[in-house]
Design an enzyme around this catalytic site. Structure first.
Site, mmCIF file in Angstrom:
data_model
loop_
_atom_site.group_PDB
_atom_site.id
_atom_site.type_symbol
_atom_site.label_atom_id
_atom_site.label_comp_id
_atom_site.label_asym_id
_atom_site.label_seq_id
_atom_site.Cartn_x
_atom_site.Cartn_y
_atom_site.Cartn_z
ATOM 1 N N GLU B 57 12.910 4.022 32.301
ATOM 2 C CA GLU B 57 13.470 5.359 31.307
ATOM 3 C C GLU B 57 12.532 6.407 31.320
ATOM 4 O OE1 GLU B 57 14.393 2.121 30.378
ATOM 5 O OE2 GLU B 57 16.444 2.069 30.619
ATOM 6 N N HIS B 126 21.836 -2.036 21.152
ATOM 7 C CA HIS B 126 22.758 -1.173 22.092
ATOM 8 C C HIS B 126 23.815 -0.316 21.187
ATOM 9 C CE1 HIS B 126 21.233 -3.696 25.232
ATOM 10 N NE2 HIS B 126 21.821 -3.124 26.203
#
Lengths: 323, 325
Positions: B57, B126
């Site tokens: 990322e 998440h």
């Protein structure tokens, strides 16, 4: 080596060194503040690389005054930036670590170690899809090769065959931490050699730096992908002005000073009869004058207006919609 | 139109209109996007413009910044806001600051899209809402898309803005069928008055908009009042004008967010309202937010950790009764 090139190398390295010595003095006087990372000892890397890589985009770390000057930035605007003045290259808002000039394709002074490497990688991607051959040059220190951003970048650049030169200035010390204490080896090109051509060169020799970057540039221009250069070098000063550098032995310092890039070039050019001795004295005088002018310009330049505080947070054309 | 289709249409049209628009992220290309937002784009625009990245990322955003400097208009997709923490250095230290540090010389036309919020039993890593982290950073624009119309128009606007935009989506919204409106002169920085009312202003954004709307009939019935609902849409900048107009009318405000209460985005909004509109208020503001816990996996506990229509109605009823409604 030819006369004109040696003269340019000497002029830029000496200009860089005198600039830094002057900056150090001005720091002591309180005219420059914050972090000031000097390049003294490493000028061959900055000058040799920028002379060879003269067209593409340059992404750099925070030790970048000499690099910026070698790229074509006026020493006056660099000094003014160090003084935090409105006439500085970043209007006094960036300081020593943030000298940006897109007109010179010079993006940097990035003060997050290895933080500019993914950005350089992305720019190399853009250049590749645009069909630009000149590619991108990313310069960083030994410390950056231990960061995740470094490994992500060599992986991506190699996977996508991006036109990107990774140029590592290995001066052995990340502030006061010797690279060998935190890395399994000190010859850092080993970290990249499975991904791309990777070589180690003498970073105290401007001609060798020039030659290596020229070769890497040709490799890029042929569309073959990224290239890694490790230049062995040494900084004579501490990491920044607050660092007295006591972690290094005098013996080690002497070994590197005997290889000083400026003295070495001068000595060899005279011995080979490429450049007449008088050139060096005349150049030194000219540089002294230029540095004095840079300091005078910086000292006499105005402070930024207070309303500058709120400028440049967002683009002008967006001001209406974001305010 | 499905919410995800609105996003897809915005990207598709932007890519068709301008060759410099590219999208990059994990699985955005051949796979079609984890939430199918980029479905069909790879076949249409090819691997050079619809870029499958490694799971890295920091580099997705870092690469996108470099692409932006190099003249492209990148849309970086981060699979969930939780993963954006790995890219936070690039977003905060680089994208948000280059313009300022360079005295206005650098321009970073970057859009970072990411879904967040509590979905269905995805557990703590998440399920987060980190809008408050990004909305606190000068140099970033932060938009939160709760519906297809806003998602489409605001995303197109974001892609063509020259500043870095954090574009927040919500995982539960992707498959929702929604009304869609073509709108001229759309202003993504304007909050939307979703429902007009006279006695209480409820501020919300993203998925909580729907939970609030579900709770409103109960609130109106039980307290005998009419409620105004405002979707903030743009978190940075915040449209204080629309908020102010509403509070001057209703004299009462409640903010509903999915984020944790401590330091959540609502804390900032309520602080500004208290500073600027204190004497307009007939009652102390109320914040209804997520609990201060990592989001649990178990469905019962998960629902207990965030506002739900029932809880919103019950808390506002109690608060209203205690404050003269």
């Amino acid at each position: 080596m030819n006369s004109a090139r040696v003269k340019t190398f000497y002029y830029l390295m000496k200009l860089g060194r005198e600039f830094e010595l002057a900056a150090k003095q001005e720091y002591m006087k309180g005219n420059i503040a914050g972090f000031l990372h000097l390049d003294i000892g490493q000028e061959a890397c900055s000058v040799g690389s920028m002379q060879a890589f003269d067209k593409g985009d340059v992404f750099t770390h925070y030790r970048e005054h000499v690099l910026a000057i070698a790229r074509g930035m006026d020493p006056k605007v660099v000094m003014a930036e160090l003084f935090g003045k409105a006439t500085g290259v970043s209007k006094g808002k960036g300081g020593s670590m943030h000298l940006f000039d897109p007109t010179l394709s010079f993006y940097g002074g990035d003060a997050i170690v290895a933080g500019h490497l993914p950005i350089a990688t992305g720019c190399a991607y853009a250049r590749k899809v645009q069909g630009e051959k000149a590619g991108v040059f990313a310069i960083f220190g030994d410390g950056a090769t231990n960061a995740g951003a470094f490994f992500e970048s060599i992986n991506i650049a190699a996977a996508w065959k991006l036109p990107l030169i990774f140029f590592c200035e290995n001066n052995y010390y990340a502030i006061g931490t010797r690279i060998g204490w935190v890395s399994p080896f000190e010859e850092l090109f080993n970290k990249a050699k499975n991904y791309m051509p990777a070589k180690r060169i003498d970073g105290m020799d401007v001609c060798e730096v020039y030659k290596a970057v020229t070769e890497a540039k040709e490799y890029l221009e042929n569309g073959l992908g990224p290239y890694f250069i490790e230049a062995e070098t040494y900084r004579y000063e501490g990491h920044s002005m607050s660092d007295n550098g006591k972690y290094r032995s005098e013996e080690e310092m002497e070994i590197f000073k005997s290889r000083d890039p400026i003295e070495k070039l001068k000595r060899e050019a005279i011995a080979l009869g490429i450049v007449e001795e008088s050139y060096f004295d005349e150049t030194d005088k000219k540089i002294e004058q230029e540095i004095n002018e840079a300091i005078e310009f910086a000292a006499n330049s105005p402070e930024p207006e207070l309303n500058e505080l709120y400028e440049d947070v967002y683009c002008k054309e967006c001001t209406n919609v974001v305010s | 139109m499905l919410y995800r289709e609105a996003l897809n249409r915005a990207i598709d049209e932007a890519m068709a209109a301008d060759e410099s628009v590219v999208i990059l992220g994990e699985d955005v290309g051949r796979y079609g996007g984890s939430y199918r937002v980029s479905e069909g784009l790879f076949a249409k625009y090819g691997a050079k413009r619809v870029i499958d990245t490694p799971i890295a990322e920091l580099s997705i955003v870092g690469n996108a910044i470099g692409m932006a400097i190099g003249g492209l208009r990148p849309i970086a997709e981060i699979m969930t806001v939780n993963f954006s923490l790995l890219a936070m250095d690039q977003i905060v230290n680089h994208a948000a600051k280059f313009r300022y540090m360079s005295g206005g010389k650098m321009t970073i036309p970057l859009t970072v899209r990411m879904p967040g919020g509590v979905s269905r039993q995805l557990a703590a890593q998440h399920s987060e809402s980190y809008e408050t982290l990004y909305a606190s950073i000068p140099g970033l624009i932060v938009l939160a898309a709760s519906n297809a119309t806003y998602a489409y128009h605001a995303l197109k606007h974001a892609i063509f803005l020259n500043d870095p935009v954090i574009f927040l989506e919500h995982e539960l919204l992707y498959p929702m069928e929604m009304e869609f409106e073509e709108k001229a002169n759309f202003d993504p920085f304007k909050a939307e008055v979703v429902k007009e009312g006279d006695d209480l202003t409820i501020l919300t954004y993203l998925k909580m908009r729907y939970d609030v709307l579900e709770a409103v009939p109960t609130i109106e019935k039980e307290l005998g009042i009419s409620v105004e609902v405002i979707d903030l849409n743009s978190l940075r900048p915040l449209d204080m004008k629309t908020i102010s107009n509403s509070i001057k009318k209703t004299k009462r405000v409640v903010l509903v967010e999915e984020d944790h209460k401590t330091g959540g985005y609502g804390a900032e909004v309520i602080a500004r309202i208290t500073e600027e509109l204190f004497y307009e208020l007939d009652a102390p503001p109320l914040r209804i937010a997520g609990e201060d816990v990592p989001i649990p996996y178990n469905r019962t506990l998960e629902l207990a950790s965030i506002p739900t229509p029932d809880k919103i109605a019950a808390q506002i009823k109690l608060w209203g009764q205690n404050h003269g409604l």
